[in-house]
Design a protein around this motif. Sequence first.
Motif, PDB file in Angstrom:
ATOM      1  N   GLU B 105       0.814  -1.224   0.000  1.00 19.07           N
ATOM      2  CA  GLU B 105       0.000   0.000   0.000  1.00 19.07           C
ATOM      3  C   GLU B 105       0.850   1.278   0.000  1.00 19.07           C
ATOM      4  N   ILE B 106       2.146   1.120   0.217  1.00 23.61           N
ATOM      5  CA  ILE B 106       3.010   2.304   0.232  1.00 23.61           C
ATOM      6  C   ILE B 106       3.804   2.383  -1.076  1.00 23.61           C
ATOM      7  N   HIS B 107       3.670   3.480  -1.768  1.00 25.83           N
ATOM      8  CA  HIS B 107       4.425   3.653  -3.007  1.00 25.83           C
ATOM      9  C   HIS B 107       5.706   4.425  -2.736  1.00 25.83           C
ATOM     10  N   ALA B 108       6.766   3.970  -3.359  1.00 25.12           N
ATOM     11  CA  ALA B 108       8.078   4.576  -3.106  1.00 25.12           C
ATOM     12  C   ALA B 108       8.069   6.072  -3.415  1.00 25.12           C
ATOM     13  N   ASP B 109       7.483   6.442  -4.553  1.00 21.96           N
ATOM     14  CA  ASP B 109       7.437   7.866  -4.930  1.00 21.96           C
ATOM     15  C   ASP B 109       6.802   8.719  -3.843  1.00 21.96           C
ATOM     16  N   GLU B 110       5.640   8.241  -3.391  1.00 24.15           N
ATOM     17  CA  GLU B 110       4.904   8.982  -2.365  1.00 24.15           C
ATOM     18  C   GLU B 110       5.677   9.033  -1.056  1.00 24.15           C
ATOM     19  N   ALA B 111       6.293   7.897  -0.749  1.00 25.49           N
ATOM     20  CA  ALA B 111       7.058   7.819   0.503  1.00 25.49           C
ATOM     21  C   ALA B 111       8.192   8.836   0.491  1.00 25.49           C
ATOM     22  N   ILE B 112       8.929   8.873  -0.604  1.00 28.33           N
ATOM     23  CA  ILE B 112      10.070   9.791  -0.699  1.00 28.33           C
ATOM     24  C   ILE B 112       9.593  11.237  -0.571  1.00 28.33           C
ATOM     25  N   LEU B 113       8.557  11.567  -1.335  1.00 25.01           N
ATOM     26  CA  LEU B 113       8.076  12.948  -1.314  1.00 25.01           C
ATOM     27  C   LEU B 113       7.548  13.341   0.068  1.00 25.01           C
ATOM     28  N   ALA B 114       6.819  12.418   0.695  1.00 23.92           N
ATOM     29  CA  ALA B 114       6.251  12.730   2.013  1.00 23.92           C
ATOM     30  C   ALA B 114       7.358  13.002   3.036  1.00 23.92           C
ATOM     31  N   VAL B 115       8.388  12.179   3.021  1.00 21.93           N
ATOM     32  CA  VAL B 115       9.474  12.374   3.988  1.00 21.93           C
ATOM     33  C   VAL B 115      10.259  13.653   3.668  1.00 21.93           C
ATOM     34  N   PHE B 116      10.528  13.877   2.405  1.00 23.13           N
ATOM     35  CA  PHE B 116      11.269  15.082   2.026  1.00 23.13           C
ATOM     36  C   PHE B 116      10.472  16.349   2.361  1.00 23.13           C
ATOM     37  N   LYS B 117       9.170  16.302   2.128  1.00 19.96           N
ATOM     38  CA  LYS B 117       8.338  17.472   2.460  1.00 19.96           C
ATOM     39  C   LYS B 117       8.380  17.723   3.967  1.00 19.96           C
ATOM     40  N   THR B 118       8.312  16.628   4.718  1.00 24.72           N
ATOM     41  CA  THR B 118       8.334  16.760   6.176  1.00 24.72           C
ATOM     42  C   THR B 118       9.666  17.336   6.652  1.00 24.72           C
ATOM     43  N   ILE B 123      13.145  21.933   8.788  1.00 19.33           N
ATOM     44  CA  ILE B 123      14.518  22.447   8.872  1.00 19.33           C
ATOM     45  C   ILE B 123      14.602  23.832   8.238  1.00 19.33           C
ATOM     46  N   ALA B 124      15.703  24.505   8.521  1.00 17.89           N
ATOM     47  CA  ALA B 124      15.871  25.880   8.021  1.00 17.89           C
ATOM     48  C   ALA B 124      16.040  25.885   6.509  1.00 17.89           C
ATOM     49  N   ARG B 125      15.539  26.927   5.916  1.00 14.24           N
ATOM     50  CA  ARG B 125      15.614  27.103   4.465  1.00 14.24           C
ATOM     51  C   ARG B 125      17.064  26.953   3.959  1.00 14.24           C
ATOM     52  N   GLY B 126      17.974  27.519   4.701  1.00 13.37           N
ATOM     53  CA  GLY B 126      19.378  27.484   4.298  1.00 13.37           C
ATOM     54  C   GLY B 126      19.888  26.063   4.120  1.00 13.37           C
ATOM     55  N   GLU B 127      19.453  25.187   5.001  1.00 11.23           N
ATOM     56  CA  GLU B 127      19.876  23.786   4.942  1.00 11.23           C
ATOM     57  C   GLU B 127      19.277  23.107   3.707  1.00 11.23           C
ATOM     58  N   VAL B 128      18.030  23.438   3.402  1.00  7.83           N
ATOM     59  CA  VAL B 128      17.370  22.898   2.201  1.00  7.83           C
ATOM     60  C   VAL B 128      18.184  23.278   0.966  1.00  7.83           C
ATOM     61  N   GLU B 129      18.580  24.549   0.897  1.00 12.14           N
ATOM     62  CA  GLU B 129      19.334  25.044  -0.262  1.00 12.14           C
ATOM     63  C   GLU B 129      20.695  24.373  -0.353  1.00 12.14           C
ATOM     64  N   LYS B 130      21.331  24.223   0.794  1.00 12.99           N
ATOM     65  CA  LYS B 130      22.657  23.599   0.822  1.00 12.99           C
ATOM     66  C   LYS B 130      22.590  22.197   0.229  1.00 12.99           C
ATOM     67  N   LEU B 131      21.541  21.465   0.613  1.00 15.64           N
ATOM     68  CA  LEU B 131      21.420  20.098   0.123  1.00 15.64           C
ATOM     69  C   LEU B 131      21.159  20.083  -1.378  1.00 15.64           C
ATOM     70  N   ARG B 132      20.455  21.083  -1.862  1.00 15.59           N
ATOM     71  CA  ARG B 132      20.201  21.155  -3.301  1.00 15.59           C
ATOM     72  C   ARG B 132      21.496  21.172  -4.091  1.00 15.59           C
ATOM     73  N   LYS B 133      22.515  21.740  -3.485  1.00 22.79           N
ATOM     74  CA  LYS B 133      23.791  21.862  -4.204  1.00 22.79           C
ATOM     75  C   LYS B 133      24.574  20.558  -4.254  1.00 22.79           C
ATOM     76  N   ILE B 134      24.292  19.673  -3.340  1.00 21.23           N
ATOM     77  CA  ILE B 134      25.179  18.500  -3.273  1.00 21.23           C
ATOM     78  C   ILE B 134      24.499  17.166  -3.612  1.00 21.23           C
ATOM     79  N   LEU B 135      23.196  17.137  -3.726  1.00 24.19           N
ATOM     80  CA  LEU B 135      22.533  15.848  -3.930  1.00 24.19           C
ATOM     81  C   LEU B 135      22.747  15.296  -5.346  1.00 24.19           C
ATOM     82  N   PRO B 136      22.867  13.965  -5.455  1.00 21.30           N
ATOM     83  CA  PRO B 136      22.949  13.344  -6.773  1.00 21.30           C
ATOM     84  C   PRO B 136      21.647  13.639  -7.548  1.00 21.30           C
ATOM     85  N   PRO B 137      21.709  13.680  -8.893  1.00 13.34           N
ATOM     86  CA  PRO B 137      20.577  14.123  -9.704  1.00 13.34           C
ATOM     87  C   PRO B 137      19.230  13.463  -9.387  1.00 13.34           C
TER      88      PRO B 137
END
Lengths: 150, 150
Positions: B105-118, B123-137
């Motif tokens: 009943e749990i879809h991977a896509d939904e799971a990933i998005l739900a956790v990332f949204k949470t 967390i602080a906006r700055g940390e979100v931006e920092k991660l944007r710079k380093i995450l694999p595509p």
Amino acid sequence: MIYNKKKRKMVAVPILEKNIHQTMDWHYTIEEECGWEEENQRKAFAALRVVLHELRDLLPVENAIQLSAQLPLIIRGLFFENWSTRSGRPKIRKKEYLLASVEEGLSSYSEIDGEEVIRGVLRVLSDKVSEGEWRKVIAVFPAEIRDLLG
Amino acid sequence: MENKHIFEKTIQEAHVWLKDICTYSKLDTQDKALIVLRVVLHEFRDNLTLKNMANLSAEFPLLIKGIFFESWKPADMALIQKFPKEKENYYFKESIAEKLQKYPEIHADEAILAVFKTIGKHIARGEVEKLRKILPPEILTYWFKATTER
């Protein structure tokens, strides 16, 4: 989800509740080992925090990680609180610095004997983690601090 | 009751996270939300550098921090400074789907998005931006979507 009106809290996730109990158990044991008669969860928590952080920064990072694997969720969270990777190698600690740091961390509480606290918390830790893990931790302790354990 | 303050607080914070995951994923129980949080958080963690792990987790409540570092086994500390999983035939989503196989009943896509949204919410906006710079595509696509659309 069960919402318990009387207790006004959610009791839906047993694993989280289990963790509370485990963590409380650590605290009671710390109070016992430190010889504190009066029950004070905050004081026990503060003692655990300061000794865990000193221990973490004293250990090589691999040892710290392995040790953390054996801690209950909340205590593992506490272990990694304010964790910085900037100091890649463990600090060389002298007993007097360690004592000063622990006493400073607990300065808002009365009846604090730094040595007693360190010994008490480490005794609890050694009790809760596996023997093999503890042996590894002890092996990398600076000698001066190992002596503290008696 | 005052003594229980710290535990109650971290448990309440954890419940807020689990509730958010339920909301974002349409899961109906916090038990399932916890499964999702664990699986996604661990997979995510193993794609971060040590420094990012430290910075990100610094913003988590104690209990979530405990989950974040749970069963963390950096086999090679030198390796983790790079992206250990930036290798052939590794796909973030597939790896998560595999771990969620038991729960159709749990879809991977939904799971990933739900956790990332949470995470993005707490967390602080700055940390979100920092991660944007380093995450694999592949992960960046999810991260961007979750933290922009929320």
